[in-house]
Design a protein around this motif. Structure first.
Motif, mmCIF file in Angstrom:
data_model
loop_
_atom_site.group_PDB
_atom_site.id
_atom_site.type_symbol
_atom_site.label_atom_id
_atom_site.label_comp_id
_atom_site.label_asym_id
_atom_site.label_seq_id
_atom_site.Cartn_x
_atom_site.Cartn_y
_atom_site.Cartn_z
ATOM 1 N N GLU A 45 0.810 -1.210 0.000
ATOM 2 C CA GLU A 45 0.000 0.000 0.000
ATOM 3 C C GLU A 45 0.848 1.266 0.000
ATOM 4 O O GLU A 45 0.333 2.370 -0.178
ATOM 5 C CB GLU A 45 -0.939 0.003 1.209
ATOM 6 N N HIS A 46 2.160 1.121 0.183
ATOM 7 C CA HIS A 46 3.106 2.233 0.097
ATOM 8 C C HIS A 46 4.006 2.080 -1.132
ATOM 9 O O HIS A 46 4.986 2.803 -1.289
ATOM 10 C CB HIS A 46 4.003 2.288 1.339
ATOM 11 N N GLY A 47 3.664 1.121 -1.978
ATOM 12 C CA GLY A 47 4.580 0.678 -3.024
ATOM 13 C C GLY A 47 5.061 1.736 -3.985
ATOM 14 O O GLY A 47 6.217 1.716 -4.416
ATOM 15 N N GLY A 48 4.190 2.666 -4.367
ATOM 16 C CA GLY A 48 4.592 3.677 -5.337
ATOM 17 C C GLY A 48 5.729 4.542 -4.850
ATOM 18 O O GLY A 48 6.602 4.950 -5.627
ATOM 19 N N TYR A 49 5.731 4.834 -3.561
ATOM 20 C CA TYR A 49 6.791 5.660 -2.986
ATOM 21 C C TYR A 49 8.109 4.891 -2.933
ATOM 22 O O TYR A 49 9.168 5.430 -3.281
ATOM 23 C CB TYR A 49 6.399 6.118 -1.580
ATOM 24 N N TYR A 50 8.034 3.631 -2.502
ATOM 25 C CA TYR A 50 9.250 2.819 -2.485
ATOM 26 C C TYR A 50 9.784 2.587 -3.898
ATOM 27 O O TYR A 50 10.997 2.567 -4.122
ATOM 28 C CB TYR A 50 8.981 1.484 -1.787
ATOM 29 N N GLN A 51 8.871 2.440 -4.841
ATOM 30 C CA GLN A 51 9.281 2.257 -6.231
ATOM 31 C C GLN A 51 10.049 3.484 -6.729
ATOM 32 O O GLN A 51 11.067 3.359 -7.407
ATOM 33 C CB GLN A 51 8.053 2.017 -7.109
ATOM 34 N N PHE A 210 -18.746 5.519 0.616
ATOM 35 C CA PHE A 210 -17.752 6.108 1.520
ATOM 36 C C PHE A 210 -16.580 6.612 0.676
ATOM 37 O O PHE A 210 -15.568 5.950 0.508
ATOM 38 C CB PHE A 210 -17.278 5.073 2.541
ATOM 39 N N ASN A 211 -16.759 7.805 0.114
ATOM 40 C CA ASN A 211 -15.862 8.281 -0.945
ATOM 41 C C ASN A 211 -14.740 9.180 -0.453
ATOM 42 O O ASN A 211 -14.393 10.190 -1.081
ATOM 43 C CB ASN A 211 -16.657 8.982 -2.051
ATOM 44 N N SER A 212 -14.136 8.805 0.664
ATOM 45 C CA SER A 212 -12.948 9.506 1.133
ATOM 46 C C SER A 212 -11.772 9.215 0.203
ATOM 47 O O SER A 212 -11.648 8.110 -0.335
ATOM 48 C CB SER A 212 -12.590 9.032 2.541
ATOM 49 N N TYR A 213 -10.915 10.209 0.019
ATOM 50 C CA TYR A 213 -9.617 9.911 -0.570
ATOM 51 C C TYR A 213 -8.790 9.173 0.483
ATOM 52 O O TYR A 213 -9.057 9.251 1.681
ATOM 53 C CB TYR A 213 -8.895 11.192 -0.979
ATOM 54 N N SER A 214 -7.773 8.466 0.025
ATOM 55 C CA SER A 214 -6.940 7.715 0.951
ATOM 56 C C SER A 214 -5.478 7.825 0.541
ATOM 57 O O SER A 214 -5.167 8.166 -0.603
ATOM 58 C CB SER A 214 -7.370 6.241 0.978
ATOM 59 N N THR A 215 -4.603 7.532 1.510
ATOM 60 C CA THR A 215 -3.159 7.591 1.270
ATOM 61 C C THR A 215 -2.804 8.938 0.647
ATOM 62 O O THR A 215 -2.213 9.023 -0.412
ATOM 63 C CB THR A 215 -2.703 6.412 0.386
ATOM 64 N N LEU A 216 -3.207 9.986 1.345
ATOM 65 C CA LEU A 216 -2.946 11.342 0.870
ATOM 66 C C LEU A 216 -1.530 11.767 1.234
ATOM 67 O O LEU A 216 -0.954 11.289 2.221
ATOM 68 C CB LEU A 216 -3.936 12.333 1.478
ATOM 69 N N GLY A 248 4.079 -1.545 -14.036
ATOM 70 C CA GLY A 248 5.384 -1.933 -14.564
ATOM 71 C C GLY A 248 6.022 -3.046 -13.768
ATOM 72 O O GLY A 248 5.350 -3.928 -13.227
ATOM 73 N N ASP A 249 7.338 -2.999 -13.674
ATOM 74 C CA ASP A 249 8.107 -3.996 -12.919
ATOM 75 C C ASP A 249 8.179 -3.526 -11.468
ATOM 76 O O ASP A 249 8.954 -2.622 -11.136
ATOM 77 C CB ASP A 249 9.499 -4.126 -13.521
ATOM 78 N N SER A 250 7.400 -4.148 -10.603
ATOM 79 C CA SER A 250 7.331 -3.727 -9.201
ATOM 80 C C SER A 250 8.451 -4.287 -8.347
ATOM 81 O O SER A 250 8.520 -3.991 -7.145
ATOM 82 C CB SER A 250 5.983 -4.153 -8.600
ATOM 83 N N ARG A 251 9.330 -5.084 -8.943
ATOM 84 C CA ARG A 251 10.354 -5.745 -8.135
ATOM 85 C C ARG A 251 11.274 -4.774 -7.382
ATOM 86 O O ARG A 251 11.590 -5.027 -6.206
ATOM 87 C CB ARG A 251 11.179 -6.695 -9.013
ATOM 88 N N PRO A 252 11.718 -3.668 -7.996
ATOM 89 C CA PRO A 252 12.570 -2.749 -7.224
ATOM 90 C C PRO A 252 11.881 -2.225 -5.963
ATOM 91 O O PRO A 252 12.485 -2.222 -4.879
ATOM 92 C CB PRO A 252 12.856 -1.620 -8.228
ATOM 93 N N GLY A 253 10.621 -1.811 -6.106
ATOM 94 C CA GLY A 253 9.885 -1.341 -4.942
ATOM 95 C C GLY A 253 9.679 -2.429 -3.917
ATOM 96 O O GLY A 253 9.834 -2.205 -2.709
ATOM 97 N N ASN A 254 9.343 -3.620 -4.379
ATOM 98 C CA ASN A 254 9.095 -4.730 -3.455
ATOM 99 C C ASN A 254 10.349 -5.135 -2.688
ATOM 100 O O ASN A 254 10.277 -5.476 -1.495
ATOM 101 C CB ASN A 254 8.543 -5.935 -4.210
ATOM 102 N N GLU A 255 11.488 -5.113 -3.359
ATOM 103 C CA GLU A 255 12.730 -5.466 -2.670
ATOM 104 C C GLU A 255 13.033 -4.468 -1.561
ATOM 105 O O GLU A 255 13.494 -4.844 -0.473
ATOM 106 C CB GLU A 255 13.895 -5.524 -3.669
ATOM 107 N N LEU A 256 12.756 -3.198 -1.820
ATOM 108 C CA LEU A 256 12.998 -2.177 -0.795
ATOM 109 C C LEU A 256 11.999 -2.315 0.353
ATOM 110 O O LEU A 256 12.354 -2.134 1.526
ATOM 111 C CB LEU A 256 12.912 -0.787 -1.422
ATOM 112 N N ILE A 257 10.758 -2.642 0.014
ATOM 113 C CA ILE A 257 9.745 -2.888 1.056
ATOM 114 C C ILE A 257 10.183 -4.036 1.960
ATOM 115 O O ILE A 257 10.119 -3.945 3.190
ATOM 116 C CB ILE A 257 8.375 -3.195 0.412
ATOM 117 N N LYS A 258 10.636 -5.136 1.360
ATOM 118 C CA LYS A 258 11.049 -6.301 2.155
ATOM 119 C C LYS A 258 12.298 -6.007 2.977
ATOM 120 O O LYS A 258 12.471 -6.561 4.070
ATOM 121 C CB LYS A 258 11.279 -7.500 1.230
ATOM 122 N N LYS A 259 13.141 -5.129 2.471
ATOM 123 C CA LYS A 259 14.332 -4.748 3.230
ATOM 124 C C LYS A 259 13.934 -3.984 4.487
ATOM 125 O O LYS A 259 14.510 -4.182 5.554
ATOM 126 C CB LYS A 259 15.253 -3.896 2.348
#
Length: 339
Positions: A45-51, A210-216, A248-259
């Motif tokens: 749920e934070h993936g875009g930032y880690y990517q 329930f139309n709140s924005y999220s992860t602002l 795209g290729d989410s692996r870079p973000g995922n590796e940083l998340i797992k780290k």
């Protein structure tokens, strides 16, 4: 001759310095340092930032971004107004309204999620529509009672007498088919499928009004006023990070998340990304045309009015101070969406 040779060396050195100054490597020496706090431990749920960190997108925008993870014993939101963070990832629009009411000098500048991932889960066959959940015992956290459940009471007639505390443990739900449980569409259904060996009925509250924005993305008002270029670059690069992560290729973000979060698994990351795409959590509605991060005045007003009607926020709050559209709705990154 010695003098001429020295002059030539100086000229070459000067030219080389000019080339280096214009190169990406040299620009990296003058990157703007940014501290971005999340509201939980590292996850999809934070993936875009880690990517955007992992694939160099932030650096391309002149930013050296440090992601400061939240967690059960960490409240990063408190660090934003006092200047310990430059940006913070807030849960939903209600936190922005609360900042106005409490006179906290922060403001939402983008909404990475068009839909709040909040769901209610039921056992198979126990509920076909949202209203069917009213006959079940609901497991809801105290935060949920104070927010979305008040909307369920006001708009759908739910009864608080049917609620029991949710302790973020799925076992009471698994043990009793006459219960329904709160969760995020990106995580709790996966836990139920893994532990209970069945697929629960899923009711995404965003699809029922329930139309709140999220992860602002929140920042300080003074940063918006004094350094709008930095805010714009962070918002734009974050949007591109999200396009790259979900399409795209989410692996870079995922590796940083797992780290940062060694307990995270590849299976949950894969599941979460799939659900974000399936339910249009990140890229749907206004974001389809305006780009990831989109917000509109009409949407903010509609949600605010619902929360006033539900008694969650006070009617005299100037909700328009909770956010700005200055940095969004520019279509940044839309070309990265698969056609």
């Amino acid at each position: 001759m010695q003098f001429i040779r020295c002059m030539r060396i100086a000229a070459v050195a000067g030219a080389l310095a000019g080339i280096l100054a214009a190169s990406p490597g040299a620009r990296a020496q003058t990157l703007d340092k940014v501290r971005f706090g999340t509201n939980w431990v590292a996850e999809a749920e934070h993936g875009g930032y880690y990517q955007a960190v992992a694939d160099g997108t932030y650096r391309k925008y002149g930013l050296d971004v440090e992601i400061v993870s939240g967690g059960p014993n960490v409240n990063n939101r408190l660090l934003l107004p006092v200047g310990k963070l430059d940006f913070f990832m807030s849960a939903n629009s209600l936190q922005s309204f609360d900042a106005v009411e409490q006179n906290i000098p922060t403001i939402a500048v983008a909404a990475s999620f068009q839909k709040d991932p909040q769901v209610l889960l039921a056992h198979p066959g126990k509920a076909k529509k949202l209203e069917d959940l009213k006959k079940l015992t609901l497991l809801v956290s105290k935060e949920g009672i104070a927010s979305y459940f008040q909307w369920l009471k006001a708009d759908y007639g739910f009864d608080e007498a049917k609620v029991k505390p949710y302790t973020f443990n799925p076992q009471p739900f698994l043990a009793d088919p006459n219960t329904a449980m709160q969760g995020y569409v990106t995580s709790e259904p996966f836990a139920i499928e893994t532990q209970g060996k069945f697929k629960p009925e899923i009711f995404l509250l965003a699809d029922h009004g329930f139309n709140s924005y999220s992860t602002l993305i929140e920042t300080r008002r003074d940063l918006v006023e004094k350094n709008p270029s930095l805010v714009q670059r962070f918002v734009d690069a974050s949007a591109i990070g999200w396009y790259n992560y979900i399409y795209g290729d989410s692996r870079p973000g995922n590796e940083l998340i797992k780290k940062q979060n060694p307990e995270m698994t590849d299976a949950l990351l894969t599941y979460s990304i799939a659900k974000m795409k399936e339910y249009g959590i990140v890229d749907s509605g206004d974001a389809v045309k305006l780009g990831i991060g989109a917000m509109t005045d009409a949407r903010m007003k509609d949600f605010f009015d619902k929360m006033v009607r539900a008694g969650v926020v006070k009617a005299n709050i100037d909700y328009r101070k909770a956010y700005t559209l200055q940095f969004v709705n520019k279509g940044v990154g839309v070309e990265l969406r698969p056609k």
